[in-house]
Design a protein around this motif. Structure first.
Motif, short mmCIF file in Angstrom:
data_model
loop_
_atom_site.label_atom_id
_atom_site.label_comp_id
_atom_site.label_asym_id
_atom_site.label_seq_id
_atom_site.Cartn_x
_atom_site.Cartn_y
_atom_site.Cartn_z
N SER A 15 51.57 6.66 -24.95
CA SER A 15 52.14 7.85 -25.60
C SER A 15 52.34 7.62 -27.08
O SER A 15 52.07 8.49 -27.91
N GLU A 16 52.81 6.42 -27.42
CA GLU A 16 53.04 6.09 -28.84
C GLU A 16 51.73 6.10 -29.61
O GLU A 16 51.64 6.64 -30.72
N ARG A 17 50.66 5.51 -29.04
CA ARG A 17 49.35 5.47 -29.72
C ARG A 17 48.78 6.87 -29.89
O ARG A 17 48.29 7.24 -30.96
N GLU A 18 48.83 7.65 -28.81
CA GLU A 18 48.27 9.01 -28.88
C GLU A 18 49.03 9.88 -29.87
O GLU A 18 48.43 10.64 -30.63
N LEU A 19 50.34 9.76 -29.86
CA LEU A 19 51.15 10.57 -30.77
C LEU A 19 50.89 10.18 -32.21
O LEU A 19 50.77 11.04 -33.09
N LYS A 20 50.79 8.88 -32.45
CA LYS A 20 50.52 8.42 -33.82
C LYS A 20 49.14 8.89 -34.28
O LYS A 20 48.97 9.31 -35.42
N ASP A 21 48.15 8.82 -33.39
CA ASP A 21 46.79 9.27 -33.75
C ASP A 21 46.79 10.76 -34.10
O ASP A 21 46.15 11.19 -35.06
N LYS A 22 47.53 11.53 -33.30
CA LYS A 22 47.61 12.98 -33.58
C LYS A 22 48.28 13.24 -34.92
O LYS A 22 47.82 14.07 -35.71
N LEU A 23 49.39 12.55 -35.15
CA LEU A 23 50.12 12.75 -36.41
C LEU A 23 49.27 12.31 -37.60
O LEU A 23 49.24 12.98 -38.63
N LYS A 24 48.60 11.20 -37.45
CA LYS A 24 47.78 10.70 -38.55
C LYS A 24 46.65 11.68 -38.88
O LYS A 24 46.36 11.94 -40.05
N ALA A 25 46.05 12.24 -37.84
CA ALA A 25 44.98 13.21 -38.06
C ALA A 25 45.49 14.45 -38.78
O ALA A 25 44.78 15.06 -39.60
N ALA A 26 46.74 14.83 -38.47
CA ALA A 26 47.30 16.03 -39.09
C ALA A 26 47.86 15.77 -40.48
O ALA A 26 47.83 16.66 -41.34
N VAL A 27 48.36 14.55 -40.73
CA VAL A 27 49.12 14.27 -41.94
C VAL A 27 48.31 13.59 -43.03
O VAL A 27 48.52 13.85 -44.23
N GLU A 28 47.41 12.76 -42.69
CA GLU A 28 46.76 11.85 -43.64
C GLU A 28 46.10 12.60 -44.80
O GLU A 28 45.33 13.54 -44.60
N ILE B 265 47.14 20.95 -47.20
CA ILE B 265 48.58 21.20 -47.05
C ILE B 265 48.94 21.21 -45.58
O ILE B 265 48.20 21.74 -44.74
N LEU B 266 50.09 20.63 -45.28
CA LEU B 266 50.64 20.69 -43.93
C LEU B 266 52.10 21.14 -44.02
O LEU B 266 52.90 20.53 -44.74
N HIS B 267 52.43 22.20 -43.31
CA HIS B 267 53.82 22.66 -43.24
C HIS B 267 54.53 21.99 -42.07
O HIS B 267 54.04 22.03 -40.93
N ILE B 268 55.65 21.38 -42.37
CA ILE B 268 56.50 20.81 -41.33
C ILE B 268 57.71 21.73 -41.22
O ILE B 268 58.56 21.77 -42.12
N ASP B 269 57.76 22.49 -40.14
CA ASP B 269 58.68 23.62 -40.04
C ASP B 269 59.96 23.25 -39.30
O ASP B 269 59.92 22.75 -38.16
N HIS C 136 50.52 24.00 -39.38
CA HIS C 136 51.95 23.91 -39.14
C HIS C 136 52.23 22.91 -38.01
O HIS C 136 51.50 22.86 -37.02
N ILE C 137 53.29 22.13 -38.22
CA ILE C 137 53.79 21.22 -37.17
C ILE C 137 55.30 21.38 -37.11
O ILE C 137 55.96 21.37 -38.16
N PRO C 138 55.88 21.51 -35.94
CA PRO C 138 57.34 21.56 -35.85
C PRO C 138 57.96 20.24 -36.33
O PRO C 138 57.40 19.16 -36.09
N TYR C 139 59.09 20.33 -36.96
CA TYR C 139 59.79 19.15 -37.49
C TYR C 139 60.02 18.11 -36.39
O TYR C 139 59.78 16.91 -36.60
N HIS C 140 60.45 18.58 -35.25
CA HIS C 140 60.81 17.62 -34.19
C HIS C 140 59.60 16.85 -33.68
O HIS C 140 59.73 15.74 -33.13
N LEU D 211 56.03 9.98 -42.02
CA LEU D 211 54.97 10.61 -42.82
C LEU D 211 54.27 9.59 -43.70
O LEU D 211 53.05 9.64 -43.89
N VAL D 212 55.04 8.66 -44.27
CA VAL D 212 54.43 7.60 -45.08
C VAL D 212 53.51 6.75 -44.21
O VAL D 212 52.38 6.43 -44.60
N GLU D 213 53.97 6.41 -43.01
CA GLU D 213 53.17 5.59 -42.10
C GLU D 213 51.87 6.29 -41.72
O GLU D 213 50.83 5.64 -41.55
N CYS D 214 51.93 7.62 -41.60
CA CYS D 214 50.75 8.37 -41.16
C CYS D 214 49.84 8.78 -42.33
O CYS D 214 48.86 9.50 -42.13
N GLY D 215 50.17 8.35 -43.53
CA GLY D 215 49.25 8.55 -44.65
C GLY D 215 49.44 9.82 -45.44
O GLY D 215 48.50 10.29 -46.10
N ALA D 216 50.65 10.42 -45.42
CA ALA D 216 50.89 11.62 -46.23
C ALA D 216 50.73 11.30 -47.71
O ALA D 216 51.11 10.22 -48.18
#
Length: 758
Positions: free
Chosen positions: A399-412, A56-60, A357-361, A86-91
């Motif tokens: 920045s785009e690659r790093e951010l996407k990698d972080k999001l994917k790790a958290a969301v997938e 589970i991941l909370h998007i606050d 938890h991840i902030p919505y923004h 979220l779809v792109e990152c594998g939720a």
């Protein structure tokens, strides 16, 4: 068991069992249950946080996100971008714990953007809620409206024989409820019916003649009723098995707007009623909507897909997910339901410490970075890039690659739950572990409870009854022990019970009733101690008062601890009697003033009594200048050594008298001596006299012999009988004297003078 002890046990058991039965009878009351709920909370608080087993991941929607994105509510295009990212990152699934029951307003494109995103994703779940209409608020008034929807307030009050003002607050609400049910019933049979046809059908099927006010209400609510019908037909689960009466039931709902109904994969309700004390502890997993239709809770809707559940089975006591995929295996998950048809949530911990938890923004930052990169590239399109421009592009691309990698790790592979957590929002409330908890966490805790199968169920009634009566039995039996031991037993038992109730909840998920046993221990112990106070304590106070003048404190405490050792009325015991008499006191009293005589006598007697009490002897009486005491009764203090103890007392009395003589010599006073006689043997000891006045004393021939030996003893001399000598000869130096004749004895009596202790 002695009769007195049996009576005490009978009364104590009676008191504890009456309390147990009374608490059992009260166990369903609101007051009792409020305390029991708090005891449940206490056990969870003592347990602390437990690890989550659900992905589970909370998007606050938290304070930081509102500060960055602006005032809530946000444009729905934000939610569209969120879903796309979220779809792109594998939720795996996205549960939007935010209501969309009203259109976006003037900007209709906002709804289109969000609806398109939801349709593309096919992993987004938007919620709805049931309206508070699950029971008729006034059945008698409802029947009046069914017969005539246009009945006036005054006519209804007269028909119901009630006051007009008392009926007024309920009148319109029940009227609208009846009209809503009529529209709902017709739309269920003919969902595509037109408004005109609906009016005609209502007038025919209900035999109503509608006035403009009734027509206006139906016209205003027709589209919303059609939308509810469309929503129910698309998302309600058809469940035609017989037993769903245990589920809570609602008749009206508020669905999302039509654009989302057409586009989303599934939906679920977000209704959850707190317990009477306002604390959220349980949630219904399904709610009955119509005879054979049920709706899942929002998290359950996502979980059914997440676990690839093949079917569900509902009974009064449980709900089963059949063929659920857990890890690499398929199994049935049986979820216990309480008496309200809800599941008790096994809360994982406080909001800050449980789940990820991840902030919505933070999710939108990826889209913002891409937008900036796109804008930068568009500005530079067709131009030769400078090193500075290339550096900016490289920075944005990195920045785009790093951010996407972080999001994917958290969301997938996770269930993402989006909800309000910001300060000041209304979606906060108390749970057992936290006073101000974001209620979006209800979904995550529900999912975790089911996935980990860490269910909580109320203990069977029979187990609670057994614990109640076992507690009553133990508290009742504690009356057999001394007060401090009873108290220790009660504390020990309650500590064991508390540990048991804590461990079975934490380890086995069984909620054992704790208030009842707590009440039995507290009230039972209080009642029994009160009973003992007014019986045993009264008896002990009597003993202390009656014996304080002729027993030492230690012996009195022994009798108070076990009054049965004192047999009122007399008993035969083997003991030792000591008499002491002041020699020449009559002559002394004739030659000195009364005040000096009394002072001298008191000084001599006080010195002797101090020694007698020092060795825990029993002071029988004073007869003029003579003292009588004995050893071996009451109690067990000198049961085996009364003879040697009496001799030690006599020796110490003579030693004290020597000290007094030296004192008198220094004061120029005349000295006096004491003669002491000691005998051992059987005598009758007990309280003797009349009902109005009794003395604890001893009688018998052996007492008389001790008195005769005292009379025969000279000043500073201690005489003991043959019987006493036989018991002390190895510990005392003696001189055998010529036998003497004493009154009451045919043959001369052998006597010994005590020289000293060995």
């Amino acid at each position: 068991m002695k009769k007195r002890s049996f009576f005490k046990l009978f009364v104590s058991l009676g008191l504890s069992f009456v309390i147990a039965i009374s608490l059992l009878a009260l166990s369903k009351s609101k007051t009792y249950q409020s305390f029991e709920l708090k005891s449940f909370d206490l056990r969870l608080i003592l347990r602390g946080s437990k690890p989550s087993q659900a992905a589970i991941l909370h998007i606050d929607v938290n304070d930081a996100s509102i500060a960055k994105l602006g005032r809530w509510p946000w444009p729905r295009s934000y939610h569209a971008r969120l879903i796309d990212t979220l779809v792109e990152c594998g939720a795996k699934h996205v549960l939007m714990d935010i209501l969309f029951t009203e259109e976006a307003g003037a900007d209709s494109k906002q709804d289109e953007l969000f609806a398109d995103s939801v349709a593309r994703a096919q992993i987004a779940y938007l919620p709805f809620y049931f309206l508070e209409d699950k029971v008729s608020t006034y059945p008698e008034l409802e029947r009046l409206f069914l017969a005539d929807i246009t009945i006036a307030l005054e006519g209804a009050a007269e028909a119901l024989k009630t006051d007009v003002e008392a009926l007024r607050p309920k009148f319109q609400a029940v009227k609208r409820y009846v009209m809503d049910l009529a529209m709902k019933d017709i739309l269920r049979r003919t969902p595509d019916i037109s408004l005109d046809d609906l009016f005609a059908e209502i007038e025919v099927s209900r035999s109503w003649f509608l006035f403009p006010s009734e027509e206006g209400y139906i016209r205003d609510n027709f589209e919303s009723q059609k939308l509810s019908r469309l929503f129910a037909d698309k998302f309600a689960i058809n469940y035609d098995k017989p037993d769903i009466s245990s589920l809570p039931e609602f008749g009206m709902l508020s669905p999302p707007v039509k654009a989302y109904i057409d586009s989303m994969k599934a939906s679920g309700f977000v209704n959850a009623e707190p317990d009477p004390d306002g604390v959220m502890r349980r949630v219904p997993l399904f709610i009955k909507y119509e005879e054979h239709k049920i709706f899942p809770q929002l998290a359950v809707a996502g979980l059914l897909s997440f676990l690839d559940v093949k079917d569900i089975e509902i009974s009064k006591e449980s709900l089963t997910f059949q063929g659920a995929a857990i890890g690499n295996k398929t199994k049935d998950i049986t979820i216990p339901l309480d008496e309200t048809g809800a599941m008790i949530v096994n809360w994982t911990g406080k909001w800050e410490t449980c789940f990820r938890h991840i902030p919505y923004h933070f999710i939108l930052d990826l889209q913002e970075t891409r937008l900036r990169l796109s804008q930068q590239l568009n500005q530079l399109s067709g131009n030769e890039l400078s090193e500075e421009d290339k550096a900016v592009v490289r920075y944005l691309e990195k920045s785009e690659r790093e951010l996407k990698d972080k999001l994917k790790a958290a969301v997938e592979g996770r269930i993402c739950i989006v909800g309000l957590t910001a300060t000041g929002t209304q979606d906060l409330g108390p749970i057992p572990l936290q006073t101000n908890y974001p209620l979006v966490g209800l979904s995550s805790n529900l999912i975790d409870t089911i996935v980990s199968e860490s269910f909580i169920r109320k203990a069977p009634w029979a187990l609670n009854v057994f614990i109640f009566f076992l507690t009553a039995l133990i508290i009742g039996l504690s009356s057999l022990f001394r007060l401090w031991r009873s108290l220790l037993l009660g504390i020990f038992y309650y500590a064991v019970f508390f540990l048991f109730s804590f461990l079975v909840l934490v380890k086995r998920g069984i909620w054992v009733d704790m208030v009842g046993p707590t009440g039995i221990v507290a009230l039972g112990f209080t009642a029994i101690m009160s009973f003992r106070f007014f019986t045993e304590q009264k008896e002990k106070f009597w003993i202390k008062h009656a014996f304080s003048h002729y027993l030492s404190g230690e012996v009195i405490n022994e009798l108070m601890a076990d009054p049965s050792r004192l047999k009122l009325g007399g008993e035969r015991k083997n003991l030792t009697v000591i008499f002491s008499d002041v020699r020449g006191f009559t002559k002394y009293s004739e030659a000195h003033p009364p005040e000096e005589v009394v002072a001298m006598l008191n000084e001599i007697l006080t010195a002797q009594v101090e020694v007698v009490f020092k060795y825990n002897g029993t002071l029988d009486k004073f007869v003029g200048d003579e003292l009588m005491a004995f050893f071996g009764a009451p109690g067990e203090t000198h049961i085996h050594n009364h003879a040697i103890t009496a001799v030690k007392v006599a020796v110490e009395i003579q030693a004290k008298l020597k000290i007094l003589k030296e004192k008198w010599l220094g004061e120029n006073k005349e000295s006096l001596s004491i003669g002491i006689g000691i005998n051992s043997g059987d005598a009758v000891v007990g309280n003797m006299g009349s009902a109005e006045r009794m003395d604890y004393t001893i009688i018998g021939d052996n007492v008389n012999l001790a008195a005769r030996l005292c009379s025969a003893a000279g000043g500073d001399e201690i005489l003991i009988s043959e019987a006493t000598y036989a018991q002390v000869k190895d510990s005392v130096k003696t001189t055998k004297l010529e036998p003497i004749s004493v009154k009451g004895k045919t043959n001369p009596v052998s006597i010994y003078r005590v020289v000293d202790l060995s």
